[in-house]
Every structure is written in structure tokens, then in C-alpha cells.
Design a protein around this motif. Structure first.
Motif, mmCIF file in Angstrom:
data_model
loop_
_atom_site.group_PDB
_atom_site.id
_atom_site.type_symbol
_atom_site.label_atom_id
_atom_site.label_comp_id
_atom_site.label_asym_id
_atom_site.label_seq_id
_atom_site.Cartn_x
_atom_site.Cartn_y
_atom_site.Cartn_z
ATOM 1 N N UNK A 108 0.854 -1.187 0.000
ATOM 2 C CA UNK A 108 0.000 0.000 0.000
ATOM 3 C C UNK A 108 0.893 1.241 0.000
ATOM 4 N N UNK A 109 0.849 2.009 -1.064
ATOM 5 C CA UNK A 109 1.592 3.260 -1.159
ATOM 6 C C UNK A 109 0.684 4.386 -0.685
ATOM 7 N N UNK A 110 0.979 4.945 0.479
ATOM 8 C CA UNK A 110 0.097 5.949 1.078
ATOM 9 C C UNK A 110 0.227 7.320 0.414
ATOM 10 N N UNK A 146 -4.415 8.275 5.425
ATOM 11 C CA UNK A 146 -3.460 8.183 6.522
ATOM 12 C C UNK A 146 -3.899 9.171 7.587
ATOM 13 N N UNK A 147 -4.446 8.648 8.709
ATOM 14 C CA UNK A 147 -5.021 9.495 9.740
ATOM 15 C C UNK A 147 -4.417 9.128 11.088
ATOM 16 N N UNK A 148 -3.784 10.108 11.730
ATOM 17 C CA UNK A 148 -3.205 9.893 13.061
ATOM 18 C C UNK A 148 -2.297 8.673 13.106
ATOM 19 N N UNK A 149 -1.505 8.493 12.045
ATOM 20 C CA UNK A 149 -0.561 7.380 12.048
ATOM 21 C C UNK A 149 -1.173 6.044 11.724
ATOM 22 N N UNK A 150 -2.403 6.030 11.186
ATOM 23 C CA UNK A 150 -3.072 4.780 10.827
ATOM 24 C C UNK A 150 -3.435 4.807 9.350
ATOM 25 N N UNK A 151 -3.260 3.696 8.695
ATOM 26 C CA UNK A 151 -3.682 3.571 7.302
ATOM 27 C C UNK A 151 -5.116 3.054 7.281
ATOM 28 N N UNK A 152 -6.013 3.844 6.705
ATOM 29 C CA UNK A 152 -7.408 3.426 6.515
ATOM 30 C C UNK A 152 -7.547 2.945 5.075
ATOM 31 N N UNK A 153 -8.167 1.785 4.909
ATOM 32 C CA UNK A 153 -8.099 1.056 3.640
ATOM 33 C C UNK A 153 -9.445 0.407 3.365
ATOM 34 N N UNK A 154 -9.838 0.247 2.106
ATOM 35 C CA UNK A 154 -11.142 -0.373 1.791
ATOM 36 C C UNK A 154 -11.312 -1.736 2.453
ATOM 37 N N UNK A 191 -1.411 3.737 -4.662
ATOM 38 C CA UNK A 191 -1.226 2.555 -5.487
ATOM 39 C C UNK A 191 -1.172 1.312 -4.610
ATOM 40 N N UNK A 192 -1.951 0.309 -4.966
ATOM 41 C CA UNK A 192 -2.053 -0.915 -4.178
ATOM 42 C C UNK A 192 -1.806 -2.115 -5.079
ATOM 43 N N UNK A 193 -0.992 -3.058 -4.576
ATOM 44 C CA UNK A 193 -0.784 -4.310 -5.307
ATOM 45 C C UNK A 193 -0.958 -5.492 -4.363
ATOM 46 N N UNK A 194 -1.445 -6.595 -4.902
ATOM 47 C CA UNK A 194 -1.508 -7.867 -4.185
ATOM 48 C C UNK A 194 -0.722 -8.868 -5.010
ATOM 49 N N UNK A 195 0.358 -9.371 -4.397
ATOM 50 C CA UNK A 195 1.273 -10.297 -5.087
ATOM 51 C C UNK A 195 1.763 -9.716 -6.406
ATOM 52 N N UNK A 196 2.036 -8.409 -6.423
ATOM 53 C CA UNK A 196 2.592 -7.736 -7.593
ATOM 54 C C UNK A 196 1.581 -7.236 -8.588
ATOM 55 N N UNK A 197 0.321 -7.633 -8.467
ATOM 56 C CA UNK A 197 -0.723 -7.201 -9.410
ATOM 57 C C UNK A 197 -1.465 -5.991 -8.850
ATOM 58 N N UNK A 198 -1.657 -4.982 -9.706
ATOM 59 C CA UNK A 198 -2.331 -3.778 -9.259
ATOM 60 C C UNK A 198 -3.797 -4.040 -8.933
ATOM 61 N N UNK A 199 -4.284 -3.328 -7.915
ATOM 62 C CA UNK A 199 -5.678 -3.425 -7.498
ATOM 63 C C UNK A 199 -6.335 -2.067 -7.703
ATOM 64 N N UNK A 200 -7.479 -2.056 -8.360
ATOM 65 C CA UNK A 200 -8.198 -0.817 -8.612
ATOM 66 C C UNK A 200 -8.997 -0.426 -7.374
ATOM 67 N N UNK A 201 -8.758 0.782 -6.851
ATOM 68 C CA UNK A 201 -9.476 1.276 -5.683
ATOM 69 C C UNK A 201 -10.600 2.211 -6.105
ATOM 70 N N UNK A 202 -11.666 2.225 -5.319
ATOM 71 C CA UNK A 202 -12.751 3.157 -5.556
ATOM 72 C C UNK A 202 -12.400 4.557 -5.035
ATOM 73 N N UNK A 203 -11.545 4.601 -4.005
ATOM 74 C CA UNK A 203 -11.130 5.873 -3.418
ATOM 75 C C UNK A 203 -9.649 5.841 -3.118
ATOM 76 N N UNK A 204 -9.196 6.839 -2.340
ATOM 77 C CA UNK A 204 -7.783 6.910 -1.984
ATOM 78 C C UNK A 204 -7.522 6.228 -0.651
ATOM 79 N N UNK A 205 -6.261 5.843 -0.480
ATOM 80 C CA UNK A 205 -5.822 5.353 0.829
ATOM 81 C C UNK A 205 -5.726 6.564 1.757
#
Length: 724
Positions: free
Chosen positions: A684-686, A706-714, A690-704
Motif C-alpha cells: 500500500x503506497x500511502x 493516513x489518519x493519526x498514524x493509521x492507514x485506513x483502507x477499503x 497505489x495498491x498491489x496484491x502479489x505484484x498485481x495492481x488493485x483498482x481502488x474506488x477511493x484513496x488510501x
């Protein structure tokens, strides 16, 4: 509702450091103007005067030390929200109601019928419901679900325990936005007509997805019922609930875990989870993975159970396991390794089908009355007697989920626990805590050699113990199959033990007054690193609530309830809209006091004065706890509710990943978070989202985010990665 802990909790030997970043150095530190060095509960003395022995109060405080050397002290106090017999908007809070929602009448005194009203409030779940209508007082609208476990006596003074259907109330609470004070604006009864009523609800818990898990303990003995229905409470319960003297009832209809959802319009919906097994449910506690549930099983000769749901946040189908105690020590309350035996897999609908068909005990088991080939000798609750049983062909599933303890004993699980009460989880350390109110009887060594098994062989400790269990992944059951959970209790040892006295002291105490005696309700604060313990003791003149810091090992008395009352309804609420509470009730004040005369009579007169001649229990909370978010000068968003984020379609990556045993790595320069689980890699590139699973890109509906040191993710993508 699962409260999010700060980004990192680090506990040095001298205290508690909070709000320190973990994955993202500098993020949380930059937002905090102060740092906390330690938080300590300063305990109170046991009550001395007769008047104080009849009260519910706290004389404790919280001592906060900051790294800059400054100190703040926060006095605690107990506040009653309402008594169980208070009439609020026309309804007594503890009113017993029938299937139609009408009061169940007590006709024990001829020509003077009165409604049955409980003096036994128990479990609380204080929660915030998204979209709830604001109260007329202008504060934050909250909801409070409360159990009313039983009615101690009828109007004629005769015992009524278990004979009258139990109830639950939904209170609308106004939370003052400035000082956090809670006030009740309305109370109404929760409708259980869709699930056949509510049978003896004891403790309960709030799930990570913001629903309330209730309980039904002391399940009726179906074998005894089939022989003579009058040997159980089933007939009385059924006749009163349906207001029909011709109703016979079914013991298999009760003894499960109900789940209650509070909706934004202040309505509720209730389901019973038959696939979670039928036994004496003290409560069920959901682990951080949102699918593993650990239980207390109250009574004598009881069993430790675990349920692993098929899907997260869905308890309608899953696998039930029972534990075998493999003792490693008999010292200081004992220790053991735990082996788990799979009882079976089922859905709620499958088990409900058996109930609707009117299945009986004799449909499930063949019986013998002595050692007989093909039959297994067991001893377990509810009969507490030696039995010789054989499961009838094809009835294994019915046995596993409707006679869970009997079937577990047949398969070799340990059925020797005694008064297994509250359960709570320490998420950070992956520990489970269980209260064993009395370490005696079936937990002692079988000196006569008469029991079918003797797995637990401990010295008698009538004042009980609280145990710590390690939660681990990659555990195998007794058949060597891997259990699909990272929260399987693997080891168990006593953590906090009582001390029995050789003779009673001047107030009647038969257990050391400065130690916990007969622990019951327990709850853990992730923020305060503190285990809270409420007593149900026949060994203390007054029952207390205690705070135990798991890092410093300090034990502090923080509340006393009236003599003869039980401390119930314990729920630690960490930073709810910037305020923290310890929800706490008391039930049956003045019941079975152990205080010697003449002090007993003096205390009794005060109890009658304060508690409406012993007819009232109390629903309330300990106030005065510091808000960590406010103390550290943060924006107050550190402890947002996880369920709110999930409803927005997001989860906190670290929490979900760690809950499922994944490894995390943070690249500060690139701002990339990498999650590794079972050979799978989530990147997960904050900065770029950009997000990949096992090297393959994953299409996100929104952005990743970063809030108070936490990554919020779909949430859907995170769940898919975990399940792959």
C-alpha cells in the motif's frame, strides 16, 4: 463496540506510555503536546461504617504522571443512572413483560396484584448508534442495553429465581458534550417475542461491529424435563411468558446467545445463535478477528468452549470446539496447556429446525445406568451426576449444539471447571482473561476416585482466581486439523488469586479483604492497560470492583457495593466522544449478608432505606476517568470507533492484519506499508494510493487515507486479501 487503541501502547516497567507512533514515526508525536509517563489507580479502603457498608460508592482516584514531571489527580465517583424499579416514562426499568409486551403480574398476595419488577440488573452495553436522533437535552445521543437477570422474590417474599421470564431494557442516554455526564431520557423493553423470550441473561458484551451479545445461563436439564417437567423452570417460564397455563415449553428453546442490534430509529432486532452451542452462557466475547468467540460457562462441572464463525461479523454459522485441560502445575491456582476438540459445524437454521420439530433428550442419546459396553461415563452440568451415554446414529450434530457439554464430555473434553464467569480480551498482548469464581469441588483432585475423569487436580481455593490465557494461531485440534483462527487459547495460568481465611474476621469476611474474592464480571481497558474485576462473593461482607494493571501488577480497590449485593454490569468504555466510563450495576442488595450481629441489623436498616426495602438494584457508572485524547492535547480522533470506519467502507490496516497473524513493514522514505500473510503480499503506497496484491495492481474506488498514524483502507479489499 470495539474502541480503537492509540497507535501504539508501550508499557515500561514504571508505568504506561501512550500515544506513541508505531508504523509511522513522528505522526502521532507531532499532534500531541504532552506525553503520559504513567497512569495509576489509587485504591480506596474497604467501608468501615454501617452506613457506608450499605452504599454503592467509589473513593478511588486516577493518578496521571506526564513525562515533563507534572501530575494530575482525577477523583472517581459512582453515579446511579436509575434504579431497576424506577418508573421512567411510565415503565419500570426492570419490568418483566410477556410475549405481547405487557407486564407479567405477581399474584402471590391475594387481591393485591403487582407487576413483577427485577432487582437484578446485570450486563450493560453502552454504545453510539450512527444516525441516532438527538435527545431533548442537546447532548450526544447514546444507547444503553441492560439485562435484568432474574427476580429474587415475589411480593409475598417467596423465591422467584428463574420462574419468571427475564427482560432487557434499551435506555436512551444523553451524554453532556462538556463534562461527559450521562442522563437517562427514556427506557423501554426490548422485544424478544421473535425468539421465544429471554431465559436468565447474565453477562454480555459489545461486538466489534456494534451489536450486543446477550446470554442465557443455567440451561434447563432436558433429560430431567423429559422425565418430569416440574423438575425445571421451563413450565413456569413458558406459562408466564405466553400467559397460557396450557403451554408446556421446550428446554431446547433456551440456553443460547442472543444478539441484539440497536437501529438509528431506536428500534431493536434480536436473533438467537443456536449454532454457538447450548450451555450455561455467562457471556460470549468476540476476539479481534471478528469471528472467534470465547465463552464463560457458569455452574459446577462446566466446560470451556470456543466458536469460530464461517464469516467475519456473522455469527449465524460456524464450528464449535471444547477444551481439554492438560495440567502443568497445581501451584497458585494452577496452570495447563489446552487441547481443543471439535464438536461440529452448524448453522443457526439447522439447529432451529431440530427445536421446531420438538426434539427430546431421548431422541439424541441412549442411556445406561452402569458401566456398559458402547456407553461413555460422564459427569457434567446440569445433572452433576454420573451418566452413561451413547449418541444415537445420525444425531451427532444435535448432540454437539443442543447438549454441547454432554457431547463434549463424551468426546473427552474437560467438564470440571467450576463457576466459570466473565471473559475479556487484551488485544495488544493477545491474552484472554477468564474469572473462575470458586476454585473448588470439580476442580479439586478426586480423592475418592469416583469421577469419570480427573483432568483438573488443584488445591481448594474457595475465593477463586482470574486466569490468563495465551491466544495463538496455527493451533491444531485433537484430530490434528488446523483450527482456522489466530485467537485459539493455548495455555492457561492463574494470574490473580484470592486468599481464604481460616476463620471469619470481625465483619464476617472469610477471604482476605485486600485481595479479590470470587471474581465474576471482568473487562479490559486497552488504553489504560488495566483489567477491571467485579466480585460476586459470599466471602466478602461487601463486594468490590478492582483495577489490576497488567504491566505493574498493582491491584487497587475502586468501588464498593452494598452488603449482600453483587457487582454486575461491568463494561469498560474507552474514550466515547472524548469521555471514558466504567459501567457498573449492582443487584439484590442485602441478600444473604454474612455480617455478624449487631452490625448486620444496623447495615440492614440502611439498605432498606437506600434500596427500597431490598427491591431495587442499580444501573450506573464510575465517572471521573481522564480522557487520554484531551490530556495529550490531540484532536480527539485517536479513538474513533472501528465500526464507524467499517461502515464507511474502511478498516485500520494494522488492526485487521495483526488480528489475522500478518506481518507488517513500514518504509518511511517511500511511505509504503507492506503486509505479508501466508506467502501473500499486500503493498500500500500511502502517497500515491497505489495498491498491489502479489505484484498485481488493485483498482481502488477511493484513496488510501493516513489518519493519526493509521492507514485506513477499503474493507472489502482487505477482507479479500485475508481470505485468499
Amino acid at each position: 463496540m470495539k474502541r480503537l487503541k492509540p497507535t501504539k501502547l508501550i508499557a515500561p516497567a514504571l508505568g504506561l506510555a501512550l500515544l506513541v507512533p508505531s508504523l509511522f514515526p513522528g505522526v502521532a508525536q507531532a499532534e500531541a503536546s504532552k506525553k503520559i509517563k504513567s497512569i495509576e489507580f489509587i485504591g480506596m479502603a474497604a467501608p468501615v461504617t454501617a452506613e457506608d457498608m450499605a452504599k454503592a460508592y467509589s473513593g478511588a482516584s486516577v493518578h496521571v504522571t506526564f513525562t515533563n514531571g507534572t501530575v494530575q489527580n482525577f477523583p472517581l465517583s459512582y453515579k446511579t443512572l436509575f434504579k431497576s424499579n424506577d418508573v421512567i416514562n411510565g415503565t419500570p426499568a426492570g419490568l418483566a413483560v410477556d410475549v405481547y409486551g405487557k407486564p407479567i403480574m405477581d399474584n402471590s398476595v391475594p387481591d393485591k396484584p403487582v407487576p413483577y419488577v427485577s432487582d437484578g440488573p446485570d450486563s450493560n452495553s453502552l454504545l453510539s448508534v450512527k444516525g441516532a436522533k438527538k435527545t431533548e437535552l442537546g447532548g450526544n445521543p447514546l444507547s444503553l442495553l441492560t439485562h435484568y437477570e432474574y427476580i429474587t422474590r415475589d411480593n409475598a417474599g417467596q423465591g422467584a429465581y428463574g420462574m419468571i421470564p427475564a427482560s432487557m431494557s434499551l435506555s436512551t442516554i444523553d451524554q453532556n458534550k462538556k463534562n461527559g455526564e450521562l442522563k437517562v431520557t427514556n427506557v423501554k423493553k426490548v422485544d424478544f417475542s421473535a425468539v421465544g423470550g429471554l431465559w436468565i441473561p447474565c453477562n454480555g458484551s459489545l461486538t466489534p461491529w456494534n451489536t450486543h451479545l446477550s446470554s442465557e445461563e443455567y440451561e434447563a436439564d432436558a433429560r430431567a424435563f423429559e422425565k418430569d417437567a416440574k423438575q425445571t423452570y421451563v413450565g413456569s417460564f413458558t406459562k408466564h411468558y405466553y400467559q397460557d397455563d396450557n403451554k408446556v415449553g421446550n428446554p431446547y428453546a433456551n440456553g443460547y446467545i442472543p444478539e441484539v442490534t440497536v437501529h438509528a430509529d431506536n428500534t431493536t432486532s434480536v436473533v438467537k445463535h443456536y449454532s454457538m452451542g447450548r450451555f450455561s452462557h455467562e457471556l460470549g466475547k468476540v476476539a479481534p478477528d471478528r469471528r472467534t468467540v470465547l465463552f464463560g460457562d457458569d455452574g459446577g462441572n462446566t466446560m470451556m468452549f470456543m466458536y469460530v464463525a464461517d464469516k467475519t461479523e456473522n455469527l449465524s454459522a460456524g464450528t464449535l470446539f471444547a477444551a481439554k485441560w492438560l495440567q502443568t502445575s497445581d501451584k497458585d491456582g494452577g496452570a495447563a496447556d489446552l487441547q481443543w476438540i471439535k464438536l461440529g459445524h452448524a448453522s443457526d437454521s439447522e439447529i432451529k429446525t431440530y427445536i421446531d420439530k420438538g426434539i427430546k433428550f431421548s431422541d439424541i442419546f441412549d442411556t445406561a445406568d452402569k458401566d456398559t459396553e458402547g456407553f461413555t461415563k460422564i459427569k457434567t452440568y446440569p445433572s452433576g451426576k454420573n451418566e452413561w451415554l451413547k449418541v444415537k446414529p445420525g444425531m451427532e450434530k444435535a448432540a454437539a449444539f443442543m447438549e454441547s457439554r454432554r457431547y463434549g464430555a463424551v468426546l473427552g473434553a474437560t467438564s470440571e471447571f467450576n463457576k466459570m464467569e466473565g471473559v475479556t480480551v487484551n488485544e495488544k498482548d493477545k491474552k484472554l482473561y477468564i474469572a473462575m469464581s470458586y476454585v473448588e469441588k470439580s476442580m479439586e483432585k478426586d480423592a475418592k476416585g469416583e469421577d469419570p475423569a480427573d483432568h483438573i487436580q488443584l488445591p481448594k481455593m474457595k475465593s477463586g482466581a482470574t486466569y490468563e490465557l495465551s491466544l495463538q494461531g496455527s493451533q491444531k485440534d485433537s484430530s490434528q486439523a488446523v483450527i482456522n483462527s489466530n485467537y485459539v487459547p493455548a495455555t492457561m495460568k492463574a494470574l490473580i488469586i484470592g486468599e481464604d481465611l481460616a476463620k471469619a474476621d470481625e465483619k464476617g469476611n472469610t477471604a482476605a479483604v485486600d485481595k479479590v474474592a470470587n471474581p465474576d464480571n471482568i473487562s479490559f481497558s486497552q488504553n489504560l492497560r488495566t483489567l477491571f474485576i467485579g466480585e460476586d462473593s459470599g466471602m466478602h461482607a461487601n463486594n468490590f470492583m478492582w483495577a489490576y494493571n497488567v504491566d505493574t501488577k498493582k491491584l487497587s480497590r475502586i468501588m464498593s457495593v452494598p452488603a449482600g449485593a453483587e457487582a454486575t454490569g461491568l463494561q469498560m468504555v474507552d474514550d466515547l466522544n472524548g469521555f471514558s466510563y466504567i459501567m457498573s450495576n449492582l443487584q439484590h442488595p442485602g441478600d444473604e449478608m454474612i455480617i455478624p450481629e449487631p452490625l448486620k441489623s444496623e447495615v440492614d436498616s440502611y439498605i432498606n432505606k437506600f434500596w427500597d426495602n431490598k427491591k431495587a438494584g442499580s444501573v450506573g457508572y464510575i465517572s471521573g476517568l481522564p480522557s487520554l485524547a484531551k490530556l495529550t492535547g490531540s484532536n480527539g480522533n485517536i479513538n474513533n470507533d472501528n465500526h464507524n470506519e467499517r461502515k464507511k467502507g474502511q478498516v485500520v490496516v494494522r488492526e485487521v492484519a495483526e488480528a489475522n497473524g500478518a506481518n507488517l513493514k513500514w518504509n518511511q522514505a517511500e511511505r509504503i506499508l507492506t503486509v505479508t500473510l501466508n506467502g501473500k503480499i499486500l503493498s500500500i503506497n500511502t502517497k500515491t494510493s497505489e495498491v498491489t496484491i502479489n505484484g498485481s495492481k488493485v483498482q481502488l474506488q477511493g484513496k488510501v487515507a493516513l489518519v493519526n498514524g493509521r492507514v485506513l483502507f477499503p474493507a472489502d479489499i482487505m477482507d479479500e486479501f485475508i481470505k485468499q
